[in-house]
Design a protein around this motif. Structure first.
Motif, PDB file in Angstrom:
ATOM      1  N   SER A 149      15.307  -3.678  12.366  1.00 40.67           N
ATOM      2  CA  SER A 149      15.655  -4.782  12.477  1.00 40.67           C
ATOM      3  C   SER A 149      14.876  -5.863  13.455  1.00 40.67           C
ATOM      4  O   SER A 149      14.333  -7.040  13.142  1.00 40.67           O
ATOM      5  CB  SER A 149      17.059  -5.238  12.516  1.00 40.67           C
ATOM      6  N   SER A 150      14.649  -5.070  14.503  1.00 40.35           N
ATOM      7  CA  SER A 150      14.029  -5.782  15.694  1.00 40.35           C
ATOM      8  C   SER A 150      12.188  -5.912  15.318  1.00 40.35           C
ATOM      9  O   SER A 150      11.906  -7.049  15.759  1.00 40.35           O
ATOM     10  CB  SER A 150      14.002  -5.081  16.940  1.00 40.35           C
ATOM     11  N   PHE A 151      11.757  -4.943  14.623  1.00 44.70           N
ATOM     12  CA  PHE A 151      10.500  -5.098  14.180  1.00 44.70           C
ATOM     13  C   PHE A 151      10.262  -6.427  13.040  1.00 44.70           C
ATOM     14  O   PHE A 151       9.515  -7.207  12.992  1.00 44.70           O
ATOM     15  CB  PHE A 151       9.722  -3.724  13.601  1.00 44.70           C
ATOM     16  N   PHE A 152      11.152  -6.200  12.115  1.00 41.34           N
ATOM     17  CA  PHE A 152      11.025  -7.060  10.913  1.00 41.34           C
ATOM     18  C   PHE A 152      11.512  -8.615  11.383  1.00 41.34           C
ATOM     19  O   PHE A 152      10.839  -9.571  11.020  1.00 41.34           O
ATOM     20  CB  PHE A 152      12.180  -6.787   9.879  1.00 41.34           C
ATOM     21  N   PHE A 194       9.704 -13.887  12.832  1.00 39.05           N
ATOM     22  CA  PHE A 194       9.520 -14.975  13.817  1.00 39.05           C
ATOM     23  C   PHE A 194       8.057 -15.640  13.972  1.00 39.05           C
ATOM     24  O   PHE A 194       7.382 -16.642  14.155  1.00 39.05           O
ATOM     25  CB  PHE A 194      10.201 -14.682  15.042  1.00 39.05           C
ATOM     26  N   CYS A 195       7.092 -14.418  14.366  1.00 40.80           N
ATOM     27  CA  CYS A 195       5.815 -14.649  14.637  1.00 40.80           C
ATOM     28  C   CYS A 195       5.076 -15.210  13.652  1.00 40.80           C
ATOM     29  O   CYS A 195       4.107 -16.026  13.771  1.00 40.80           O
ATOM     30  CB  CYS A 195       5.120 -13.307  15.105  1.00 40.80           C
ATOM     31  N   LEU A 196       5.269 -14.752  12.230  1.00 41.53           N
ATOM     32  CA  LEU A 196       4.503 -15.175  11.234  1.00 41.53           C
ATOM     33  C   LEU A 196       4.806 -16.772  10.939  1.00 41.53           C
ATOM     34  O   LEU A 196       3.914 -17.537  10.765  1.00 41.53           O
ATOM     35  CB  LEU A 196       4.805 -14.512   9.928  1.00 41.53           C
ATOM     36  N   THR A 212       0.093 -10.744  15.633  1.00 42.04           N
ATOM     37  CA  THR A 212       1.092 -10.373  16.212  1.00 42.04           C
ATOM     38  C   THR A 212       2.219 -10.015  15.010  1.00 42.04           C
ATOM     39  O   THR A 212       2.964  -9.113  14.903  1.00 42.04           O
ATOM     40  CB  THR A 212       1.878 -11.162  17.218  1.00 42.04           C
ATOM     41  N   GLY A 213       2.569 -11.079  14.308  1.00 39.38           N
ATOM     42  CA  GLY A 213       3.524 -10.923  13.291  1.00 39.38           C
ATOM     43  C   GLY A 213       3.406  -9.903  12.277  1.00 39.38           C
ATOM     44  O   GLY A 213       4.061  -9.186  11.553  1.00 39.38           O
ATOM     45  N   LEU A 267       4.015  -4.529   9.406  1.00 43.15           N
ATOM     46  CA  LEU A 267       3.585  -3.461   9.131  1.00 43.15           C
ATOM     47  C   LEU A 267       3.974  -2.254   9.748  1.00 43.15           C
ATOM     48  O   LEU A 267       4.370  -1.208   9.183  1.00 43.15           O
ATOM     49  CB  LEU A 267       1.878  -3.358   9.343  1.00 43.15           C
ATOM     50  N   THR A 268       4.263  -2.303  11.102  1.00 43.17           N
ATOM     51  CA  THR A 268       4.803  -1.318  12.009  1.00 43.17           C
ATOM     52  C   THR A 268       6.481  -0.907  11.314  1.00 43.17           C
ATOM     53  O   THR A 268       6.807   0.379  11.417  1.00 43.17           O
ATOM     54  CB  THR A 268       4.974  -1.429  13.409  1.00 43.17           C
TER      55      THR A 268
END
Length: 330
Positions: free
Chosen positions: A28-31, A36-38, A307-308, A313-314
């Protein structure tokens, strides 16, 4: 004897938060970070693309003046040139004028160190030689003010803008104050204490490449003269890259220009003083608007998108690894 004291701090018995990372919290933190960044990147790119900007290169169109300026003995001779351009659409809102330089390296260490902040604060006009080498004093011992390579190379072209309306020519009113950072204008630069500037700088001389002394930079406005001159302050904040632009003027929104710059034919009239041929540089003038995110610079938006994308992808990679390992366990 070397045993730590029996205290909560030294024995690490203080209460602490020890998060237990689960696959749900990590993904959830990665997505969420990726989303947010995108979103921020797309908004910043759309904002940067909405900036209205026109750039006019006058390096070749003022070639005669350029040849004159390459000979340093012609420093006291004036040379003027004109550059015409057309605005096909109105530029509404606040309009800012910048001058741009290409292939001018301000990030050389010796260039950046050749200045005296104590002098620019008005504490000691006749600063010791070592601070501003090689532009500190003349051969006869007269100190240069302001001293240093940065001040000596100050951009000194004069650019005026004219609007060709029907059969008349109207000069666009430009504001030459309010273009520097507040901290620079009110904190980092000060004039020496004296009843007038000419007496404060008595016994000093202008830098070699200047056409007038520092206390005559703005004869019309005493608050914009000497070390606190906005053009001088803007130039003293050096750029990290060889191609850069500095804010030069703001269009004053009155009369025909109350809404901005109307479409039509315009002319830049330039008093050419700054030579660029020897270092293979170029000069241009930029007229631009600004938006909530600043000027026309897509870098921040692209950085957020990268960054997003990397975070998203990560997240997918971690999801794939987790599903693969769970399948093996079953």
């Amino acid at each position: 004897s070397r045993c730590p004291d029996n205290s909560a701090f030294k024995q690490q018995r203080l209460p602490a938060w020890k998060p237990q990372l689960t696959i749900a919290s990590v993904l959830s933190s990665f997505f969420l970070t990726g989303a947010f960044c995108l979103t921020a990147g797309v908004c910043l790119l759309l904002s940067a693309n909405s900036v209205r900007e026109i750039q006019v290169d006058y390096s070749d169109k003022c070639s005669d003046c350029s040849k004159l300026r390459e000979n340093s003995s012609n420093w006291n001779k004036e040379c003027h040139c004109s550059v015409n351009f057309t605005l096909n659409e109105d530029i509404l809102g606040d309009v800012f004028m910048y001058y741009g330089l290409q292939n001018f390296y301000q990030n050389h260490r010796r260039y950046m160190m050749s200045r005296s902040d104590a002098q620019l604060l008005g504490r000691n006009v006749k600063i010791p030689r070592r601070y501003c080498v090689p532009f500190s004093t003349y051969s006869n011992g007269t100190p240069m003010v302001p001293c240093g390579a940065i001040a000596n190379s100050m951009f000194n072209d004069t650019i005026d803008l004219f609007y060709n309306r029907n059969s008349s020519v109207i000069q666009v009113p430009l504001l030459k104050t309010g273009i520097s950072w507040w901290t620079d204008k009110n904190v980092k630069f000060r004039n020496p204490n004296s009843y007038n500037l000419s007496s404060a700088f008595a016994g000093t001389a202008r830098p070699p490449y200047w056409q007038k002394p520092v206390y005559l930079l703005d004869k019309e406005d005493e608050r914009n003269n000497g070390f606190v001159n906005d053009d001088f302050i803007v130039w003293m904040r050096v750029s990290a890259f060889a191609t850069f632009r500095n804010l030069y003027r703001r269009v004053r929104r009155v009369r025909h220009f109350a809404e901005g710059l109307p479409a039509g034919n315009y002319t830049f009239r330039i008093s050419y003083n700054f030579p660029v041929t020897r270092f293979k540089g170029r000069k241009h003038v930029i007229l631009s608007t600004v938006v909530w995110s600043g000027g026309s610079n897509p870098f921040l938006g692209i950085a957020y998108l990268v960054t997003g994308t990397a975070a998203t992808l990560t997240g997918f990679v971690i999801t794939g690894i987790h599903l693969k390992l769970r399948k093996k366990k079953t």
